[in-house]
Design an enzyme around this catalytic site. Structure first.
Site, PDB file in Angstrom:
ATOM      1  N   LEU A 228      82.018  48.463  35.653  1.00  0.00           N
ATOM      2  CA  LEU A 228      81.772  47.649  34.649  1.00  0.00           C
ATOM      3  C   LEU A 228      80.784  46.807  34.944  1.00  0.00           C
ATOM      4  O   LEU A 228      80.353  46.191  36.015  1.00  0.00           O
ATOM      5  CB  LEU A 228      82.979  46.719  34.233  1.00  0.00           C
ATOM      6  CG  LEU A 228      84.360  47.357  33.680  1.00  0.00           C
ATOM      7  CD1 LEU A 228      85.384  46.336  33.641  1.00  0.00           C
ATOM      8  CD2 LEU A 228      84.034  48.134  32.645  1.00  0.00           C
ATOM      9  N   ASP A 229      79.672  46.346  33.943  1.00  0.00           N
ATOM     10  CA  ASP A 229      78.816  45.365  34.059  1.00  0.00           C
ATOM     11  C   ASP A 229      79.131  43.953  34.499  1.00  0.00           C
ATOM     12  O   ASP A 229      80.438  43.866  34.427  1.00  0.00           O
ATOM     13  CB  ASP A 229      77.940  45.251  32.643  1.00  0.00           C
ATOM     14  CG  ASP A 229      77.294  46.497  32.067  1.00  0.00           C
ATOM     15  OD1 ASP A 229      76.839  47.312  33.094  1.00  0.00           O
ATOM     16  OD2 ASP A 229      77.187  46.328  30.852  1.00  0.00           O
ATOM     17  N   ARG A 230      78.463  43.388  35.262  1.00  0.00           N
ATOM     18  CA  ARG A 230      78.584  42.332  35.997  1.00  0.00           C
ATOM     19  C   ARG A 230      79.388  41.139  34.985  1.00  0.00           C
ATOM     20  O   ARG A 230      80.532  40.637  35.593  1.00  0.00           O
ATOM     21  CB  ARG A 230      77.527  41.279  36.314  1.00  0.00           C
ATOM     22  CG  ARG A 230      77.747  39.794  37.115  1.00  0.00           C
ATOM     23  CD  ARG A 230      76.336  39.490  37.605  1.00  0.00           C
ATOM     24  NE  ARG A 230      76.542  38.215  38.053  1.00  0.00           N
ATOM     25  CZ  ARG A 230      77.031  38.061  39.341  1.00  0.00           C
ATOM     26  NH1 ARG A 230      76.996  38.937  40.348  1.00  0.00           N
ATOM     27  NH2 ARG A 230      77.189  36.852  39.960  1.00  0.00           N
TER      28      ARG A 230
ATOM     29  N   THR B 171      80.908  41.945  31.975  1.00  0.00           N
ATOM     30  CA  THR B 171      81.911  42.797  31.248  1.00  0.00           C
ATOM     31  C   THR B 171      83.291  42.575  32.143  1.00  0.00           C
ATOM     32  O   THR B 171      83.469  42.874  33.339  1.00  0.00           O
ATOM     33  CB  THR B 171      81.752  44.135  31.044  1.00  0.00           C
ATOM     34  OG1 THR B 171      80.599  44.124  30.246  1.00  0.00           O
ATOM     35  CG2 THR B 171      82.766  44.984  30.227  1.00  0.00           C
TER      36      THR B 171
END
Length: 306
Positions: free
Chosen positions: A140-142, A144
């Site tokens: 997951l993105d930082r 998210t």
């Protein structure tokens, strides 16, 4: 459900009736779809036993046979274990699902980096006396939040990687978009590539990788000019949901990188649900990730209803 147990470094599984037409060769190749090189390693190093003996891999299995595989031998960590209190949504001896908070990378991007979920996973395993290396299956993105799946050994990682590729692992995201989306549901099929003018941003590009995002509207919040949607992915490109919704003209609220409003302190994206069938037990694993933000972005929404 298939009967399994852990015995020291070994995993033991009782062969069920429905596996009797398999040989060990076809079980590993066709049922688990394990990589040839990994199966060859297990075979040559005698890490697989049948009824406590070195097996003939070409003989059909029988109901009640005891299959043992040496999954849990100690191996060196390639990340620095680091303690942090992180919610665990599911765990057994083969895999673990964490509820990732915002502001945390999934894994280190350079040697020696700390503060990532993989560092936390390494500490968690070490503290429980499990000296195998955690392997993230997706990321997951930082900023998210939500469910992230890790494998605890190489064989499980290989199987889960294949399941992810074949879309046997279902991931559902909740998102708040700027503006009111009029259609009830839709699919965005647009390739995604790097943005040459920005080091981290992606964009819809004809020369990019294929990407497909499905969405359905949960609620239209007209007073706030926001739409709550659920998204599922056929592919897992970097920033996929963020790029596709921006392309649609409804960027994620709080997503400054892709033109979203500054309503929230981060992009309003949460990996709310993770579903798959356990490769060894046949059990349906269904993980719901509670919201972590304070102040809450998804206020008044019950993640267990999605």
């Amino acid at each position: 459900m298939i009967q399994t147990s852990k015995k020291g470094d070994w995993f033991e599984l009782t062969i069920p009736e429905e596996w009797q037409h398999y040989t060990l060769e076809t079980l590993f190749r066709d049922w688990w779809k394990a990589p040839r090189k990994l199966v060859h390693l297990y075979r040559m190093d005698k890490l697989v036993l049948l009824n406590s003996k070195i097996p003939d891999w070409t003989v059909p299995l029988a109901k009640g046979d005891k299959l043992r595989i040496k999954f849990f031998a100690e191996e060196p960590y390639d990340v620095i274990p680091e303690y942090r209190e992180i919610g665990v949504l599911y765990e057994d001896e083969h895999l673990i699902v964490f509820n990732k908070p915002a502001g945390m990378d999934t894994h280190p991007n350079q040697a020696g980096q700390t503060g990532t979920l993989e560092n936390v996973a390494a500490f968690h395993l070490q503290a429980n006396g499990e000296l195998t290396r955690p392997r993230h299956i997706h990321r997951l993105d930082r900023d998210t939040t939500g469910a992230v799946l890790f494998a605890k050994h190489a064989f499980m990682a290989a199987i889960l990687d294949k399941m992810l590729e074949e879309r046997s692992i279902n991931r559902t995201y909740l998102a708040l978009t700027d503006g009111i989306i009029k259609q009830k549901k839709g699919t965005i099929n647009q390739p995604i590539g790097r943005d040459r003018h920005h080091p981290t941003r992606r964009r819809v590009s004809e020369t990019g990788q294929s990407a497909s995002t499905h969405f359905k509207v949960i609620e239209r919040l007209r007073q706030k000019e926001l739409t709550l949607i659920a998204c599922t992915l056929d592919t897992g490109r970097t920033h996929q949901i963020r790029v596709h919704l921006s392309y649609l003209g409804h960027p994620l609220a709080g997503d400054n990188l892709y033109g979203g409003s500054s309503l929230f302190h981060r992009q309003a994206l949460h990996a709310v649900k993770l579903e798959f069938v356990h490769p060894f037990t046949g059990e349906k694993i269904n993980c719901h990730a509670p919201f972590l933000d304070e102040p809450p972005i998804f206020k008044g929404i019950d993640p267990f209803t999605i």
